[in-house]
Design a protein around this motif. Structure first.
Motif, PDB file in Angstrom:
ATOM      1  N   PHE A 222     -56.509 -88.351  19.010  1.00  0.00           N
ATOM      2  CA  PHE A 222     -56.049 -87.107  19.607  1.00  0.00           C
ATOM      3  C   PHE A 222     -57.115 -86.393  20.434  1.00  0.00           C
ATOM      4  O   PHE A 222     -56.788 -85.546  21.260  1.00  0.00           O
ATOM      5  CB  PHE A 222     -55.547 -86.153  18.526  1.00  0.00           C
ATOM      6  CG  PHE A 222     -54.467 -86.728  17.646  1.00  0.00           C
ATOM      7  CD1 PHE A 222     -53.336 -87.306  18.201  1.00  0.00           C
ATOM      8  CD2 PHE A 222     -54.582 -86.712  16.260  1.00  0.00           C
ATOM      9  CE1 PHE A 222     -52.339 -87.838  17.398  1.00  0.00           C
ATOM     10  CE2 PHE A 222     -53.603 -87.238  15.444  1.00  0.00           C
ATOM     11  CZ  PHE A 222     -52.478 -87.798  16.015  1.00  0.00           C
TER      12      PHE A 222
ATOM     13  N   ARG B 181     -48.097 -79.730  14.593  1.00  0.00           N
ATOM     14  CA  ARG B 181     -46.967 -79.154  15.331  1.00  0.00           C
ATOM     15  C   ARG B 181     -47.463 -78.334  16.518  1.00  0.00           C
ATOM     16  O   ARG B 181     -46.884 -78.371  17.600  1.00  0.00           O
ATOM     17  CB  ARG B 181     -46.102 -78.294  14.404  1.00  0.00           C
ATOM     18  CG  ARG B 181     -45.275 -79.096  13.425  1.00  0.00           C
ATOM     19  CD  ARG B 181     -44.194 -78.242  12.791  1.00  0.00           C
ATOM     20  NE  ARG B 181     -44.729 -77.179  11.958  1.00  0.00           N
ATOM     21  CZ  ARG B 181     -45.042 -77.300  10.670  1.00  0.00           C
ATOM     22  NH1 ARG B 181     -44.866 -78.479  10.062  1.00  0.00           N
ATOM     23  NH2 ARG B 181     -45.511 -76.298   9.985  1.00  0.00           N
TER      24      ARG B 181
ATOM     25  N   ALA C  83     -48.982 -80.862  19.139  1.00  0.00           N
ATOM     26  CA  ALA C  83     -47.924 -81.584  19.844  1.00  0.00           C
ATOM     27  C   ALA C  83     -47.168 -80.659  20.791  1.00  0.00           C
ATOM     28  O   ALA C  83     -46.800 -81.056  21.907  1.00  0.00           O
ATOM     29  CB  ALA C  83     -46.959 -82.216  18.847  1.00  0.00           C
TER      30      ALA C  83
ATOM     31  N   ARG D 230     -49.590 -80.306  23.790  1.00  0.00           N
ATOM     32  CA  ARG D 230     -49.791 -81.524  24.565  1.00  0.00           C
ATOM     33  C   ARG D 230     -48.494 -82.003  25.233  1.00  0.00           C
ATOM     34  O   ARG D 230     -48.514 -82.514  26.348  1.00  0.00           O
ATOM     35  CB  ARG D 230     -50.344 -82.618  23.667  1.00  0.00           C
ATOM     36  CG  ARG D 230     -51.789 -82.390  23.213  1.00  0.00           C
ATOM     37  CD  ARG D 230     -52.793 -82.921  24.200  1.00  0.00           C
ATOM     38  NE  ARG D 230     -54.160 -82.647  23.793  1.00  0.00           N
ATOM     39  CZ  ARG D 230     -54.838 -83.344  22.881  1.00  0.00           C
ATOM     40  NH1 ARG D 230     -54.260 -84.373  22.272  1.00  0.00           N
ATOM     41  NH2 ARG D 230     -56.082 -83.032  22.598  1.00  0.00           N
ATOM     42  N   ARG D 231     -47.376 -81.831  24.563  1.00  0.00           N
ATOM     43  CA  ARG D 231     -46.092 -82.279  25.148  1.00  0.00           C
ATOM     44  C   ARG D 231     -45.602 -81.343  26.247  1.00  0.00           C
ATOM     45  O   ARG D 231     -44.777 -81.727  27.065  1.00  0.00           O
ATOM     46  CB  ARG D 231     -45.032 -82.388  24.047  1.00  0.00           C
ATOM     47  CG  ARG D 231     -45.280 -83.517  23.063  1.00  0.00           C
ATOM     48  CD  ARG D 231     -44.126 -83.626  22.086  1.00  0.00           C
ATOM     49  NE  ARG D 231     -44.273 -84.742  21.168  1.00  0.00           N
ATOM     50  CZ  ARG D 231     -43.303 -85.184  20.370  1.00  0.00           C
ATOM     51  NH1 ARG D 231     -42.111 -84.595  20.394  1.00  0.00           N
ATOM     52  NH2 ARG D 231     -43.512 -86.194  19.559  1.00  0.00           N
TER      53      ARG D 231
ATOM     54  N   CYS E 174     -49.345 -87.023  21.777  1.00  0.00           N
ATOM     55  CA  CYS E 174     -48.660 -86.654  20.532  1.00  0.00           C
ATOM     56  C   CYS E 174     -47.216 -87.132  20.450  1.00  0.00           C
ATOM     57  O   CYS E 174     -46.373 -86.500  19.798  1.00  0.00           O
ATOM     58  CB  CYS E 174     -48.728 -85.142  20.288  1.00  0.00           C
ATOM     59  SG  CYS E 174     -50.408 -84.525  20.073  1.00  0.00           S
ATOM     60  N   TYR E 175     -46.934 -88.277  21.078  1.00  0.00           N
ATOM     61  CA  TYR E 175     -45.626 -88.895  20.934  1.00  0.00           C
ATOM     62  C   TYR E 175     -45.638 -90.023  19.899  1.00  0.00           C
ATOM     63  O   TYR E 175     -44.573 -90.482  19.476  1.00  0.00           O
ATOM     64  CB  TYR E 175     -45.137 -89.443  22.281  1.00  0.00           C
ATOM     65  CG  TYR E 175     -44.797 -88.370  23.284  1.00  0.00           C
ATOM     66  CD1 TYR E 175     -43.637 -87.610  23.158  1.00  0.00           C
ATOM     67  CD2 TYR E 175     -45.640 -88.097  24.348  1.00  0.00           C
ATOM     68  CE1 TYR E 175     -43.330 -86.610  24.065  1.00  0.00           C
ATOM     69  CE2 TYR E 175     -45.343 -87.099  25.269  1.00  0.00           C
ATOM     70  CZ  TYR E 175     -44.183 -86.359  25.115  1.00  0.00           C
ATOM     71  OH  TYR E 175     -43.892 -85.358  26.016  1.00  0.00           O
TER      72      TYR E 175
ATOM     73  N   PRO F 128     -43.859 -88.991  15.514  1.00  0.00           N
ATOM     74  CA  PRO F 128     -43.944 -87.859  14.595  1.00  0.00           C
ATOM     75  C   PRO F 128     -42.575 -87.447  14.056  1.00  0.00           C
ATOM     76  O   PRO F 128     -42.451 -87.037  12.904  1.00  0.00           O
ATOM     77  CB  PRO F 128     -44.558 -86.749  15.455  1.00  0.00           C
ATOM     78  CG  PRO F 128     -45.280 -87.466  16.533  1.00  0.00           C
ATOM     79  CD  PRO F 128     -44.468 -88.697  16.807  1.00  0.00           C
TER      80      PRO F 128
ATOM     81  N   VAL G 226     -41.759 -78.110  16.595  1.00  0.00           N
ATOM     82  CA  VAL G 226     -42.609 -78.563  17.691  1.00  0.00           C
ATOM     83  C   VAL G 226     -42.337 -77.854  19.013  1.00  0.00           C
ATOM     84  O   VAL G 226     -43.255 -77.606  19.795  1.00  0.00           O
ATOM     85  CB  VAL G 226     -42.508 -80.096  17.860  1.00  0.00           C
ATOM     86  CG1 VAL G 226     -41.104 -80.512  18.271  1.00  0.00           C
ATOM     87  CG2 VAL G 226     -43.528 -80.606  18.860  1.00  0.00           C
TER      88      VAL G 226
END
Length: 226
Positions: A71, A85, A88, A91-92, A153-154, A181, A193
């Motif tokens: 990460f 959470r 992610a 990052r998402r 973070c996938y 995740p 998330v």
């Protein structure tokens, strides 16, 4: 981050819970790793020949439900469920993977490997390579792609599994098991998330790091977070 010594698996579990983020190897932030806080005899026990820190990876993941993966700075890190959470979500940047790909923000090769993980979670790396034909003469770039999916973070490492011989004896190093995740963490992840703006999660993570490292250069912390 205060000085502490990891003398047991329980100490490591407690450290992950207390700090939320704990890289395995040393990195650009001094003192921020298992490697720098573990007692030498637990990093590698020369008498027994056991690498305890490596042996504990799977049990720590299973017992805490934490995320583990590359990460930060392309290096592995434990992240507690609560903080993952937030990571992610940041990052998402509001995208599930399908939307990310549809908007041209992910490569086709990433999509292929992500969908293999999603369809087969949990799946050992050796099985994943076989299913996706990541072998000599076949598809290339497995390590690069799987690392990128972890960073975004996938995908997470959900366990380490040891192979066994015909007599049932364990051998070799633990083999990474990959999951999404969503599959590994379930509702506790999926319900949280995308629950806030990505910028809000970033600020929360940044503040947490500033509290962990009050004397650290802010730009270095920001670069580390990514």
């Amino acid at each position: 981050m205060k000085n502490f010594i990891i003398n047991s698996k329980s100490d490591l579990i407690n450290a992950v819970g207390e700090y939320g983020f704990l890289p395995f190897f040393s990195n650009s932030i001094e003192g921020f790793s298992v490697e720098e806080h573990i007692s030498p005899n637990c990093w590698y026990n020369s008498q027994s020949g056991v690498w305890n820190a490596w042996e504990w990876k799977g049990p720590v993941i299973r017992e805490t439900g934490c995320a583990y993966g590359k990460f930060f700075e392309k290096k592995a890190c434990y992240v507690s469920p609560e903080w993952f959470r937030e990571l992610a979500n940041y990052r998402r940047d509001g995208y599930d993977f399908d939307a990310l790909y549809d908007d041209g923000l992910a490569a086709y090769r990433d999509k292929v490997l992500y969908e293999l993980v999603e369809a087969n979670s949990p799946v050992l790396s050796k099985q994943l390579k076989s299913i996706g034909n990541y072998r000599k003469g076949g598809n290339k770039g497995f390590e690069t792609i799987i690392s990128r999916l972890q960073y975004r973070c996938y995908v997470v490492i959900s366990d380490f599994v040891y192979m066994r011989d015909k007599s049932g004896n364990r051998y070799g190093w633990g083999v990474a098991e990959y999951s999404t995740p969503e599959s590994f963490m379930g509702g506790s992840f999926t319900e949280g998330v995308y629950s806030k703006a990505p910028a809000e999660s970033y600020e929360k993570i940044l503040k947490h790091f500033e509290e962990l490292f009050p004397g650290e250069n802010l730009n270095r912390i920001k670069k580390f977070i990514g």
